[in-house]
Design a protein around this motif. Structure first.
Motif, PDB file in Angstrom:
ATOM      1  N   ARG A 144       0.493  -1.681 -11.346  1.00 16.48           N
ATOM      2  CA  ARG A 144      -0.036  -1.597 -12.719  1.00 16.48           C
ATOM      3  C   ARG A 144       0.500  -0.395 -13.483  1.00 16.48           C
ATOM      4  NH1 ARG A 144      -1.740  -6.646 -13.335  1.00 16.48           N
ATOM      5  NH2 ARG A 144      -2.814  -7.270 -11.482  1.00 16.48           N
ATOM      6  N   TYR A 145       0.969   0.633 -12.758  1.00 13.68           N
ATOM      7  CA  TYR A 145       1.538   1.796 -13.430  1.00 13.68           C
ATOM      8  C   TYR A 145       2.936   1.506 -13.975  1.00 13.68           C
ATOM      9  CZ  TYR A 145      -2.360   4.164 -11.288  1.00 13.68           C
ATOM     10  OH  TYR A 145      -3.614   4.512 -10.901  1.00 13.68           O
ATOM     11  N   LEU A 146       3.568   0.430 -13.470  1.00 12.52           N
ATOM     12  CA  LEU A 146       4.897   0.045 -13.931  1.00 12.52           C
ATOM     13  C   LEU A 146       4.877  -1.200 -14.797  1.00 12.52           C
ATOM     14  CD1 LEU A 146       6.924   0.520 -10.628  1.00 12.52           C
ATOM     15  CD2 LEU A 146       6.895   2.018 -12.616  1.00 12.52           C
ATOM     16  N   ALA A 147       3.712  -1.800 -14.966  1.00 14.40           N
ATOM     17  CA  ALA A 147       3.628  -3.061 -15.704  1.00 14.40           C
ATOM     18  C   ALA A 147       4.048  -2.861 -17.152  1.00 14.40           C
ATOM     19  CB  ALA A 147       2.216  -3.612 -15.630  1.00 14.40           C
ATOM     20  N   THR A 148       4.939  -3.750 -17.611  1.00 12.84           N
ATOM     21  CA  THR A 148       5.406  -3.670 -18.983  1.00 12.84           C
ATOM     22  C   THR A 148       4.787  -4.747 -19.865  1.00 12.84           C
ATOM     23  OG1 THR A 148       7.258  -5.127 -18.534  1.00 12.84           O
ATOM     24  CG2 THR A 148       7.638  -2.754 -18.245  1.00 12.84           C
ATOM     25  N   ALA A 177      -3.855   1.329 -15.639  1.00 13.27           N
ATOM     26  CA  ALA A 177      -4.735   2.242 -14.917  1.00 13.27           C
ATOM     27  C   ALA A 177      -6.202   1.945 -15.241  1.00 13.27           C
ATOM     28  CB  ALA A 177      -4.400   3.687 -15.272  1.00 13.27           C
ATOM     29  N   ALA A 178      -6.492   1.592 -16.482  1.00 11.65           N
ATOM     30  CA  ALA A 178      -7.869   1.267 -16.865  1.00 11.65           C
ATOM     31  C   ALA A 178      -8.355   0.020 -16.134  1.00 11.65           C
ATOM     32  CB  ALA A 178      -7.965   1.071 -18.375  1.00 11.65           C
ATOM     33  N   PRO A 197      -0.940  -8.821  -3.610  1.00 12.78           N
ATOM     34  CA  PRO A 197      -0.792  -7.463  -3.082  1.00 12.78           C
ATOM     35  C   PRO A 197       0.331  -6.706  -3.774  1.00 12.78           C
ATOM     36  CG  PRO A 197       0.138  -9.045  -1.556  1.00 12.78           C
ATOM     37  CD  PRO A 197      -0.528  -9.837  -2.649  1.00 12.78           C
ATOM     38  N   MET A 198       0.151  -5.393  -3.880  1.00 14.70           N
ATOM     39  CA  MET A 198       1.176  -4.526  -4.458  1.00 14.70           C
ATOM     40  C   MET A 198       2.198  -4.162  -3.380  1.00 14.70           C
ATOM     41  SD  MET A 198       0.638  -0.778  -6.249  1.00 14.70           S
ATOM     42  CE  MET A 198      -0.674  -0.421  -5.113  1.00 14.70           C
ATOM     43  N   VAL A 199       1.719  -3.744  -2.204  1.00 17.91           N
ATOM     44  CA  VAL A 199       2.571  -3.377  -1.073  1.00 17.91           C
ATOM     45  C   VAL A 199       1.843  -3.687   0.224  1.00 17.91           C
ATOM     46  CG1 VAL A 199       3.768  -1.486  -2.284  1.00 17.91           C
ATOM     47  CG2 VAL A 199       1.723  -0.989  -0.960  1.00 17.91           C
ATOM     48  N   GLY A 200       2.598  -3.674   1.312  1.00 19.31           N
ATOM     49  CA  GLY A 200       2.028  -3.740   2.643  1.00 19.31           C
ATOM     50  C   GLY A 200       2.158  -2.364   3.279  1.00 19.31           C
ATOM     51  N   VAL A 201       1.146  -1.953   4.029  1.00 18.48           N
ATOM     52  CA  VAL A 201       1.154  -0.651   4.698  1.00 18.48           C
ATOM     53  C   VAL A 201       1.113  -0.899   6.196  1.00 18.48           C
ATOM     54  CG1 VAL A 201      -0.062   1.537   4.982  1.00 18.48           C
ATOM     55  CG2 VAL A 201      -0.009   0.439   2.735  1.00 18.48           C
ATOM     56  N   LEU A 217       1.215   8.949   2.822  1.00 12.19           N
ATOM     57  CA  LEU A 217       1.484   7.774   2.012  1.00 12.19           C
ATOM     58  C   LEU A 217       0.313   7.429   1.078  1.00 12.19           C
ATOM     59  CD1 LEU A 217       3.302   4.737   3.110  1.00 12.19           C
ATOM     60  CD2 LEU A 217       0.987   4.318   2.414  1.00 12.19           C
ATOM     61  N   GLU A 218       0.644   7.116  -0.151  1.00 11.32           N
ATOM     62  CA  GLU A 218      -0.315   6.605  -1.134  1.00 11.32           C
ATOM     63  C   GLU A 218       0.369   5.384  -1.746  1.00 11.32           C
ATOM     64  OE1 GLU A 218      -2.687   5.393  -3.902  1.00 11.32           O
ATOM     65  OE2 GLU A 218      -0.788   6.127  -4.667  1.00 11.32           O
ATOM     66  N   PRO A 219      -0.191   4.177  -1.533  1.00  6.35           N
ATOM     67  CA  PRO A 219       0.512   2.949  -1.912  1.00  6.35           C
ATOM     68  C   PRO A 219       1.076   2.914  -3.328  1.00  6.35           C
ATOM     69  CG  PRO A 219      -1.406   2.393  -0.620  1.00  6.35           C
ATOM     70  CD  PRO A 219      -1.472   3.870  -0.887  1.00  6.35           C
ATOM     71  N   ALA A 220       0.295   3.222  -4.331  1.00  8.77           N
ATOM     72  CA  ALA A 220       0.784   3.108  -5.713  1.00  8.77           C
ATOM     73  C   ALA A 220       1.876   4.128  -6.008  1.00  8.77           C
ATOM     74  CB  ALA A 220      -0.367   3.256  -6.703  1.00  8.77           C
ATOM     75  N   ALA A 221       1.687   5.364  -5.577  1.00 12.44           N
ATOM     76  CA  ALA A 221       2.683   6.410  -5.848  1.00 12.44           C
ATOM     77  C   ALA A 221       3.972   6.163  -5.078  1.00 12.44           C
ATOM     78  CB  ALA A 221       2.109   7.776  -5.497  1.00 12.44           C
ATOM     79  N   ASP A 222       3.867   5.792  -3.803  1.00 12.86           N
ATOM     80  CA  ASP A 222       5.065   5.541  -3.016  1.00 12.86           C
ATOM     81  C   ASP A 222       5.779   4.277  -3.468  1.00 12.86           C
ATOM     82  OD1 ASP A 222       5.390   7.686  -1.003  1.00 12.86           O
ATOM     83  OD2 ASP A 222       3.335   7.135  -0.515  1.00 12.86           O
ATOM     84  N   ASP A 223       5.050   3.338  -4.022  1.00 12.81           N
ATOM     85  CA  ASP A 223       5.678   2.154  -4.595  1.00 12.81           C
ATOM     86  C   ASP A 223       6.546   2.553  -5.777  1.00 12.81           C
ATOM     87  OD1 ASP A 223       6.244  -0.577  -5.108  1.00 12.81           O
ATOM     88  OD2 ASP A 223       4.601  -0.646  -6.542  1.00 12.81           O
ATOM     89  N   VAL A 224       6.035   3.401  -6.649  1.00  9.07           N
ATOM     90  CA  VAL A 224       6.808   3.874  -7.801  1.00  9.07           C
ATOM     91  C   VAL A 224       8.010   4.686  -7.326  1.00  9.07           C
ATOM     92  CG1 VAL A 224       6.761   5.359  -9.845  1.00  9.07           C
ATOM     93  CG2 VAL A 224       4.839   3.849  -9.372  1.00  9.07           C
TER      94      VAL A 224
END
Length: 148
Positions: A137-141, A2-3, A35-39, A109-116
């Motif tokens: 990035r919110y799921l990155a391990t 997130a940072a 890209p994280m997702v396509g919208v 729809l919000e790309p990062a939240a809907d991706d999770v």
């Protein structure tokens, strides 16, 4: 994660409109990240890709692999019984996939939240041997490298 997004989104917001140019391999025209997702949105069903790092969005041709550009070997996968708001565009050429989110089926729809929220789709596509193009990035391990 997130940072990093905050830092890169701030830098992207400071760039003048139109200052970025498309990158080879489907990378973000602002920072180069995948890209994280396509919208998919609008009556014309345009596809905009959402950057996994700076949050920028840019247009990309539909029915074309974001990574290798192939249009011939694409498969669209979804979870049986789902509302169709999320599906994966998987390429048999490069074995990469990109999650597609449809605005008309999920108006807020919000790309990062809907991706999770659609993590089960990632598990399904991963079981079939495809690798995710970008990361959330919110799921990155820190243990896997995305395709670039």
């Amino acid at each position: 994660g997130a940072a990093l997004q905050v830092a890169f989104a701030t830098a992207a917001a400071g760039r003048p409109a139109g200052a970025a140019s498309p990158r080879a391999g489907g990378g973000c025209p602002v920072c180069g990240a995948p890209p994280m997702v396509g919208v998919i949105s609008g009556d014309d069903r345009l596809r905009h890709l959402a950057c996994s790092l700076c949050g920028s969005r840019w247009h990309h041709t539909r029915i074309q692999c974001t990574r290798c550009g192939s249009a011939e070997r694409l498969a669209y996968l979804s979870i049986d019984g789902s509302d169709g708001a999320a599906r994966a565009e998987a390429c048999d050429g490069c074995h990469a996939y990109l999650k597609l989110l449809t605005v008309e089926r999920a108006p807020r729809l919000e790309p990062a939240a809907d991706d999770v929220a659609t993590l089960a789709l990632d598990l399904l596509v991963g079981e079939r041997g495809y690798a995710r193009l970008g990361v959330n990035r919110y799921l990155a391990t820190g243990t896997e490298e995305p395709l670039a």
